[in-house]
Design an enzyme around this catalytic site. Structure first.
Site, PDB file in Angstrom:
ATOM      1  N   LYS A 118       0.775  -1.239   0.041  1.00 38.98           N
ATOM      2  CA  LYS A 118      -0.185   0.060   0.057  1.00 38.98           C
ATOM      3  C   LYS A 118       0.858   1.235   0.007  1.00 38.98           C
ATOM      4  O   LYS A 118       1.971   1.198   0.659  1.00 38.98           O
ATOM      5  CB  LYS A 118      -0.980   0.108   1.159  1.00 38.98           C
ATOM      6  N   GLU A 187      -9.146   7.599   3.837  1.00 39.84           N
ATOM      7  CA  GLU A 187      -9.202   7.787   5.347  1.00 39.84           C
ATOM      8  C   GLU A 187      -9.562   9.412   5.447  1.00 39.84           C
ATOM      9  O   GLU A 187      -9.222  10.236   5.058  1.00 39.84           O
ATOM     10  CB  GLU A 187      -7.924   7.543   5.911  1.00 39.84           C
TER      11      GLU A 187
HETATM   12  O1  KIV Z   1      -1.085   2.277   8.678  1.00 37.33           O
HETATM   13  C1  KIV Z   1      -2.486   1.940   8.945  1.00 37.33           C
HETATM   14  O2  KIV Z   1      -2.834   1.083   9.617  1.00 37.33           O
HETATM   15  C2  KIV Z   1      -3.092   2.285   7.767  1.00 37.33           C
HETATM   16  C3  KIV Z   1      -4.825   2.083   8.185  1.00 37.33           C
HETATM   17  C4  KIV Z   1      -5.115   3.148   9.239  1.00 37.33           C
HETATM   18  C5  KIV Z   1      -5.605   2.419   6.625  1.00 37.33           C
HETATM   19  O3  KIV Z   1      -2.962   2.868   6.593  1.00 37.33           O
END
Ligand code: KIV
Length: 287
Positions: A118, A187
């Site tokens: 991600k 978010e």
């Molecule tokens: O780092 C994380 O836990 C996240 C989530 C809150 C989506 O990016």
């Protein structure tokens, strides 16, 4: 509903195919035992860089390193067998160039066995997402409140107050979508903006502090379990483990101080034929 049968691990195409269908259930995980507990209930486990704050006590996620993410990614992969596992790319590991991002993301996939990474997908990151996806690395985007931008924003701040900000977040989501992200975390945005984004992109949106109209939801597991005194407005606490842990540890401390622990059944009596057999301790397996 939990999935108890032996099923193969969900993949990026499986998650992408959930657009507009059954909501995608996601949580963060950082360790093998927690991943094992969450796995039967979740479609996707995110090894979030929130691990820096939640586990390592950092003030924000900026100090998280690639090695930390790999170590936690390996642990989660040992615990989870059904959910898709995605590892966050930490601050500084993907922004400089698509080539640098590829080298680091490939290391994450090779060394952890996780299926995707991600990235916090600000305006300049779309080209990097396309570069990774074209070369075999599934990417999840992350728009709206981007925690790694805390030093630019000044604090963690929900997005979508002004029309300009709404346009910007929508553009970030569209760019990540067009670049090939298989899903997009949305978010900390105004509640009315999340359905707009969800309608505008082909990838499923995964909300956190967004809206129930997203294609799925994610929370930081420790928030959901009530392991912190303070939780953000968007968290629903499903348990209060802080109290449970506090009570358990206070009872242990009182037993130790009063010499009530260990009791006879919790000690070894070795040597005699009639020696009492101790209960098998956890450590015996390893010893
Ligand atoms: O780092 C994380 O836990 C996240 C989530 C809150 C989506 O990016």
């Amino acid at each position: 509903m939990s999935r108890h049968t032996e099923t193969p691990r969900l993949t990026a195409p499986d998650i992408r195919a959930r657009k507009g269908g059954d909501p995608v259930v996601c949580l963060t995980a950082y360790t093998a035992p927690m991943a094992k507990l969450l796995d039967p209930h979740c479609d996707l486990l995110l090894v979030g860089d929130s691990v820096g704050m939640v586990v390592h006590g950092l003030p924000n996620t900026v100090g998280v390193t690639l090695d930390m993410m790999i170590l936690h990614g390996q642990a989660v992969m040992r615990g989870a067998s059904q959910a898709m596992v995605v590892v966050d790319m930490p601050f500084g590991s993907y922004e400089a160039s698509p080539e640098a991002a590829y080298a680091n993301a490939a290391r994450v996939l090779k060394e952890t066995g996780a299926q995707a990474v991600k990235v916090e997908s600000g305006p300049s990151i779309a080209a990097t997402i396309a570069y990774l996806v074209e070369r075999g690395i599934p990417v999840m985007g992350h728009v709206g409140l981007r925690p790694q931008a805390v030093n630019v924003d000044g604090k963690f701040r929900a997005k979508g107050r002004s029309p300009e900000e709404r346009v910007q977040v929508l553009a970030e989501a569209r760019a990540a979508d067009e670049a090939g992200a298989f899903a997009i975390v949305v978010e900390g945005v105004d509640e009315s903006l999340a359905p707009e984004i969800t309608a505008a992109v082909a990838a499923p949106t995964i909300g956190i502090g967004a809206s129930a109209q997203c294609d799925g939801q994610i929370l930081v597991t420790d928030d959901l379990l009530g392991l912190f005194e303070w939780t953000p407005k968007f968290v629903r606490r499903y348990a209060n483990l802080q109290t449970v842990i506090g009570q358990a540890v206070a009872a242990y401390a009182a037993d130790v101080r009063a010499r009530r622990f260990p009791a006879a059944a919790e000690t070894y009596v070795l040597g005699g034929a009639k020696a009492r057999q101790p209960r098998v301790a956890r450590g015996d397996k390893r010893g």
